[in-house]
Design an enzyme around this catalytic site. Structure first.
Site, short mmCIF file in Angstrom:
data_model
loop_
_atom_site.label_atom_id
_atom_site.label_comp_id
_atom_site.label_asym_id
_atom_site.label_seq_id
_atom_site.Cartn_x
_atom_site.Cartn_y
_atom_site.Cartn_z
CE1 TYR A 100 0.51 0.74 4.41
CE2 TYR A 100 -0.63 -1.48 4.74
CZ TYR A 100 0.00 -0.28 5.23
OH TYR A 100 0.56 -0.46 6.75
CB CYS A 101 1.27 4.47 0.34
SG CYS A 101 1.59 6.14 0.11
#
Length: 289
Positions: A150-151
């Site tokens: 994620y990110c």
């Protein structure tokens, strides 16, 4: 003194230390972002080097792009099911998770207006500091994008191919904030699983012009697991502080001047307005009181 030499980020500099525990106002999620902007202006105006530590309890920190999901409200319902509040931050990137096992840390530096710090130089400063802090454990983190985390970003930090941290930057008025979240301990698989479900609910298989990650929880891990040691958030914070002190840096408590507090109050109101605009009726009223 303005830091310009990559090789000396951890040596012979003076830093002012700001921590969540010392804030003279309520310790709310939005407070940390408002304070970051205030400290950025302060660092640029007075040429100060600043350390800012701010761990959180359960929280999903959304990026502005996340609000572009075609089924954004459905995505927010996923986070609600995990009993995590959420806010939209005022810096770039995508969703990340904060909780008692995650350390959020900002290295806030002044810039020479005639010789701006490059983006990569800022990232390298943080990478160097983290690697120096972990040197005793015989592991070195590498910086490259872990695409299914994620990110994801060019300066994801990983050990043995597993991401444990991500870095972002924010710049205001001759100040640079190099911000990192470090998954120190806890259930990283569950954190990533929540964000995977968030994007699945928000996209429902549709193709959009923005790029959102297909999160694979197996590509992320905690620093505790990767180093094979017992490590707390306070322990990681102390590793960073000891690294600086060992290299002849001076660390003094930061003072919350009337100027910093005035800037903070303005930033706090801006963060509330941004979240009201982005989240509408989905906003968590407890976060903006």
């Amino acid at each position: 003194m303005i830091i310009t030499d990559n090789k000396k980020i951890s040596t012979d500099y003076s830093y002012e230390l700001y921590e969540a525990e010392t804030m003279p106002f309520a310790n709310k999620a939005i407070s940390h972002f408002a304070l970051t902007d205030s400290l950025l202006r302060y660092a640029g105006k007075y040429q100060k080097n600043i350390l800012h530590f701010w761990p959180t309890s359960n929280l999903v920190i959304l990026g502005m792009m996340d609000t572009k999901l075609p089924y954004f409200k459905d995505a927010l319902e996923v986070i609600d099911r995990y009993a995590h509040p959420y806010i939209v931050r005022n810096s770039g990137g995508l969703a990340v998770v904060g909780d008692e096992g995650v350390l959020n840390f900002s290295l806030i530096l002044p810039e020479d207006p005639k010789q701006k710090m490059t983006i990569n130089t800022g990232y390298e400063h943080m990478l160097q500091l983290i690697n120096n802090s972990l040197k005793a454990y015989g592991k070195k983190s590498l910086a490259y994008e872990i695409k299914d985390s994620y990110c994801p970003g060019e300066y994801d930090l990983s050990i043995d191919g597993k991401k444990f941290a991500g870095i972002s930057q924010r710049r205001l008025k001759n100040g640079v904030a190099i911000m990192i979240y470090i998954s120190v301990n806890g259930n990283q698989f569950k954190r990533a699983e929540m964000i995977r479900e968030f994007y699945q609910a928000g996209l429902k298989g549709e193709t959009v012009k923005w790029q959102f990650p297909s999160v694979d929880p197996t590509v992320m891990a905690t620093l505790e697991d990767l180093l094979g040691i017992s490590l707390t958030v306070d322990g990681m914070k102390n590793l960073i502080l000891r690294t600086l002190l060992k290299n002849n840096c001076t660390i003094i408590p930061g003072e919350y001047s009337s100027e910093i507090i005035t800037d903070y109050n303005e930033g706090f109101e801006k963060m509330i307005r941004r979240n009201q605009q982005m989240l509408g009726t989905s906003i968590d009223k407890e976060l903006i009181k």
